[in-house]
Design a protein around this motif. Sequence first.
Motif, PDB file in Angstrom:
ATOM      1  N   GLU A 174       0.767  -1.198  -0.086  1.00 60.06           N
ATOM      2  CA  GLU A 174      -0.053   0.227  -0.026  1.00 60.06           C
ATOM      3  C   GLU A 174       0.976   1.260   0.071  1.00 60.06           C
ATOM      4  O   GLU A 174       0.475   2.160  -0.648  1.00 60.06           O
ATOM      5  CB  GLU A 174      -0.982  -0.001   1.248  1.00 60.06           C
ATOM      6  N   HIS A 175       1.965   1.344   0.673  1.00 59.82           N
ATOM      7  CA  HIS A 175       3.018   2.350   0.496  1.00 59.82           C
ATOM      8  C   HIS A 175       3.957   2.443  -0.627  1.00 59.82           C
ATOM      9  O   HIS A 175       4.526   3.512  -0.709  1.00 59.82           O
ATOM     10  CB  HIS A 175       3.740   2.415   1.897  1.00 59.82           C
ATOM     11  N   HIS A 176       4.093   1.351  -1.192  1.00 63.80           N
ATOM     12  CA  HIS A 176       4.946   1.098  -2.221  1.00 63.80           C
ATOM     13  C   HIS A 176       4.416   1.843  -3.645  1.00 63.80           C
ATOM     14  O   HIS A 176       5.231   1.995  -4.378  1.00 63.80           O
ATOM     15  CB  HIS A 176       5.262  -0.311  -2.511  1.00 63.80           C
ATOM     16  N   ASN A 177       3.321   1.647  -3.614  1.00 65.71           N
ATOM     17  CA  ASN A 177       2.462   2.068  -5.217  1.00 65.71           C
ATOM     18  C   ASN A 177       1.428   3.180  -4.925  1.00 65.71           C
ATOM     19  O   ASN A 177       0.290   2.826  -5.110  1.00 65.71           O
ATOM     20  CB  ASN A 177       1.931   0.752  -5.806  1.00 65.71           C
ATOM     21  N   PRO A 178       2.008   4.247  -4.568  1.00 62.21           N
ATOM     22  CA  PRO A 178       1.212   5.244  -4.497  1.00 62.21           C
ATOM     23  C   PRO A 178       0.528   5.884  -5.675  1.00 62.21           C
ATOM     24  O   PRO A 178      -0.507   6.795  -5.609  1.00 62.21           O
ATOM     25  CB  PRO A 178       1.777   6.446  -3.817  1.00 62.21           C
ATOM     26  N   TRP A 191      12.045   7.039   7.474  1.00 63.44           N
ATOM     27  CA  TRP A 191      12.046   7.077   6.076  1.00 63.44           C
ATOM     28  C   TRP A 191      11.914   8.771   5.795  1.00 63.44           C
ATOM     29  O   TRP A 191      12.899   9.269   5.019  1.00 63.44           O
ATOM     30  CB  TRP A 191      10.905   6.730   5.185  1.00 63.44           C
ATOM     31  N   LEU A 192      11.154   9.449   6.348  1.00 55.42           N
ATOM     32  CA  LEU A 192      11.117  10.740   6.246  1.00 55.42           C
ATOM     33  C   LEU A 192      12.438  11.518   6.735  1.00 55.42           C
ATOM     34  O   LEU A 192      12.767  12.575   6.167  1.00 55.42           O
ATOM     35  CB  LEU A 192       9.662  11.739   6.826  1.00 55.42           C
ATOM     36  N   GLY A 193      13.029  11.155   7.511  1.00 58.97           N
ATOM     37  CA  GLY A 193      14.245  11.598   8.279  1.00 58.97           C
ATOM     38  C   GLY A 193      15.444  11.474   7.238  1.00 58.97           C
ATOM     39  O   GLY A 193      16.334  11.937   7.465  1.00 58.97           O
ATOM     40  N   GLN A 194      15.207  10.556   6.074  1.00 62.14           N
ATOM     41  CA  GLN A 194      16.186  10.459   5.196  1.00 62.14           C
ATOM     42  C   GLN A 194      16.400  11.713   4.413  1.00 62.14           C
ATOM     43  O   GLN A 194      17.444  11.870   3.376  1.00 62.14           O
ATOM     44  CB  GLN A 194      16.188   8.969   4.645  1.00 62.14           C
ATOM     45  N   ALA A 195      15.304  12.415   4.318  1.00 65.49           N
ATOM     46  CA  ALA A 195      15.270  13.674   3.364  1.00 65.49           C
ATOM     47  C   ALA A 195      16.441  14.483   3.592  1.00 65.49           C
ATOM     48  O   ALA A 195      16.644  14.797   4.849  1.00 65.49           O
ATOM     49  CB  ALA A 195      13.940  14.302   3.525  1.00 65.49           C
ATOM     50  N   GLN A 196      17.106  14.906   2.571  1.00 61.29           N
ATOM     51  CA  GLN A 196      18.207  15.621   2.709  1.00 61.29           C
ATOM     52  C   GLN A 196      18.039  17.177   2.221  1.00 61.29           C
ATOM     53  O   GLN A 196      17.608  17.230   0.796  1.00 61.29           O
ATOM     54  CB  GLN A 196      19.609  15.104   2.017  1.00 61.29           C
ATOM     55  N   ASP A 246       3.523  12.544  -6.561  1.00 65.97           N
ATOM     56  CA  ASP A 246       3.468  14.227  -6.623  1.00 65.97           C
ATOM     57  C   ASP A 246       3.237  14.628  -5.031  1.00 65.97           C
ATOM     58  O   ASP A 246       3.790  15.418  -4.640  1.00 65.97           O
ATOM     59  CB  ASP A 246       2.415  14.735  -7.487  1.00 65.97           C
ATOM     60  N   THR A 247       2.160  14.041  -4.332  1.00 69.83           N
ATOM     61  CA  THR A 247       1.995  14.361  -3.131  1.00 69.83           C
ATOM     62  C   THR A 247       3.010  14.105  -1.963  1.00 69.83           C
ATOM     63  O   THR A 247       3.302  14.858  -1.384  1.00 69.83           O
ATOM     64  CB  THR A 247       0.570  13.816  -2.516  1.00 69.83           C
ATOM     65  N   LEU A 248       3.450  12.961  -2.111  1.00 75.01           N
ATOM     66  CA  LEU A 248       4.496  12.481  -1.380  1.00 75.01           C
ATOM     67  C   LEU A 248       5.726  13.383  -1.383  1.00 75.01           C
ATOM     68  O   LEU A 248       6.484  13.766  -0.356  1.00 75.01           O
ATOM     69  CB  LEU A 248       4.874  10.886  -1.471  1.00 75.01           C
ATOM     70  N   LEU A 249       5.972  13.866  -2.757  1.00 71.58           N
ATOM     71  CA  LEU A 249       7.247  14.791  -2.778  1.00 71.58           C
ATOM     72  C   LEU A 249       6.827  16.187  -2.131  1.00 71.58           C
ATOM     73  O   LEU A 249       7.919  16.766  -1.369  1.00 71.58           O
ATOM     74  CB  LEU A 249       7.428  14.910  -4.558  1.00 71.58           C
ATOM     75  N   PRO A 280      13.484  11.462   0.390  1.00 68.96           N
ATOM     76  CA  PRO A 280      14.311   9.877   0.626  1.00 68.96           C
ATOM     77  C   PRO A 280      14.094   8.832  -0.507  1.00 68.96           C
ATOM     78  O   PRO A 280      13.377   9.114  -1.476  1.00 68.96           O
ATOM     79  CB  PRO A 280      13.613   9.628   1.746  1.00 68.96           C
ATOM     80  N   GLY A 281      14.739   7.835  -0.236  1.00 63.99           N
ATOM     81  CA  GLY A 281      14.743   6.885  -1.030  1.00 63.99           C
ATOM     82  C   GLY A 281      13.673   5.984  -0.761  1.00 63.99           C
ATOM     83  O   GLY A 281      12.529   6.416  -0.362  1.00 63.99           O
ATOM     84  N   PRO A 282      13.754   4.823  -1.571  1.00 60.96           N
ATOM     85  CA  PRO A 282      12.383   3.613  -1.335  1.00 60.96           C
ATOM     86  C   PRO A 282      11.907   3.822  -0.008  1.00 60.96           C
ATOM     87  O   PRO A 282      12.690   3.578   1.054  1.00 60.96           O
ATOM     88  CB  PRO A 282      12.931   2.329  -1.966  1.00 60.96           C
ATOM     89  N   LEU A 283      10.639   3.547   0.201  1.00 65.62           N
ATOM     90  CA  LEU A 283       9.791   3.389   1.711  1.00 65.62           C
ATOM     91  C   LEU A 283       9.967   2.020   2.157  1.00 65.62           C
ATOM     92  O   LEU A 283       9.879   1.781   3.368  1.00 65.62           O
ATOM     93  CB  LEU A 283       8.502   3.874   1.526  1.00 65.62           C
ATOM     94  N   GLU A 284      10.264   1.092   1.243  1.00 61.15           N
ATOM     95  CA  GLU A 284      10.000  -0.377   1.611  1.00 61.15           C
ATOM     96  C   GLU A 284      10.948  -0.978   2.578  1.00 61.15           C
ATOM     97  O   GLU A 284      10.421  -1.600   3.655  1.00 61.15           O
ATOM     98  CB  GLU A 284      10.030  -1.299   0.379  1.00 61.15           C
ATOM     99  N   GLU A 285      11.993  -0.481   2.594  1.00 61.15           N
ATOM    100  CA  GLU A 285      12.977  -1.063   3.385  1.00 61.15           C
ATOM    101  C   GLU A 285      12.833  -0.476   4.856  1.00 61.15           C
ATOM    102  O   GLU A 285      12.881  -1.389   5.793  1.00 61.15           O
ATOM    103  CB  GLU A 285      14.629  -0.718   2.925  1.00 61.15           C
ATOM    104  N   PRO A 286      12.708   0.758   5.333  1.00 60.45           N
ATOM    105  CA  PRO A 286      12.493   1.128   6.542  1.00 60.45           C
ATOM    106  C   PRO A 286      11.069   0.414   6.979  1.00 60.45           C
ATOM    107  O   PRO A 286      11.163   0.301   8.225  1.00 60.45           O
ATOM    108  CB  PRO A 286      12.413   2.711   6.471  1.00 60.45           C
ATOM    109  N   LEU A 287      10.187   0.305   6.196  1.00 57.62           N
ATOM    110  CA  LEU A 287       8.920  -0.340   6.703  1.00 57.62           C
ATOM    111  C   LEU A 287       8.961  -1.657   7.147  1.00 57.62           C
ATOM    112  O   LEU A 287       8.641  -2.191   8.035  1.00 57.62           O
ATOM    113  CB  LEU A 287       7.737  -0.112   5.828  1.00 57.62           C
ATOM    114  N   ARG A 288       9.854  -2.510   6.173  1.00 54.53           N
ATOM    115  CA  ARG A 288      10.094  -3.712   6.560  1.00 54.53           C
ATOM    116  C   ARG A 288      10.837  -4.050   8.008  1.00 54.53           C
ATOM    117  O   ARG A 288      10.743  -5.002   8.565  1.00 54.53           O
ATOM    118  CB  ARG A 288      10.825  -4.385   5.553  1.00 54.53           C
TER     119      ARG A 288
END
Length: 200
Positions: free
Chosen positions: A93-97, A161-166, A103-106, A175-183
């Motif tokens: 659900e979070h991987h395919n928005p 994940w959000l904390g990875q934004a630079q 655009d919204t996640l950006l 940030p990069g893909p959300l899958e890894e921090p969620l897993r």
Amino acid sequence: MTGLRERKKQATREALREAALRLALERGPDNVRVDDIAEAAGVSPRTYNNYFAGRDHAIVAAVTAERESRIAAAVAASSAPLASAVVEAVVAEHHNPGERGRDTLLLITTHPSLRAAYADSAESLEGPLADAIAARIDDTSTATVLAACVAAAVRVGLQQWLGQAQKVGALVVPPGPLEEPLRAALAPLAPALTAAEKPA
């Protein structure tokens, strides 16, 4: 009568979140007021306050709407073990928005107040997921606890994940893909989910 009232409330909620997102994308979130959203949706600011706590929650709701029910439905329909069903439903659900979701996640990742509201949105997963888990394990109390733990883990994963934004100069690099921090956030819950599963 109740059905009609609920449909009208749902239509109002949808109109508000769509107006909030459209205005935020057009003007930038900092240039959108609650009064603007209410006017664009054709309701009063007082009505707006019955649906959303603030501007940020309405904008975030445009990307998180129905997410919880889709996750719960996927868990209920899955034939996989409970731990796998929960993790895969959350990640999918979070991987395919979708294009608009991207655009919204950006937009969300580049604005601190939206990042906080997005992470907080994980809490709304508890109720629907508890029902789905309870149907599988036949234990409402345990299901409620497990769903609360999953929601907390999702929140942690989103925050990481959000904390990875630079920030690079005046730009914020998403940030990069959300899958890894969620897993990673959900992994510690696997033993509890597995232990709660009804025997085959």
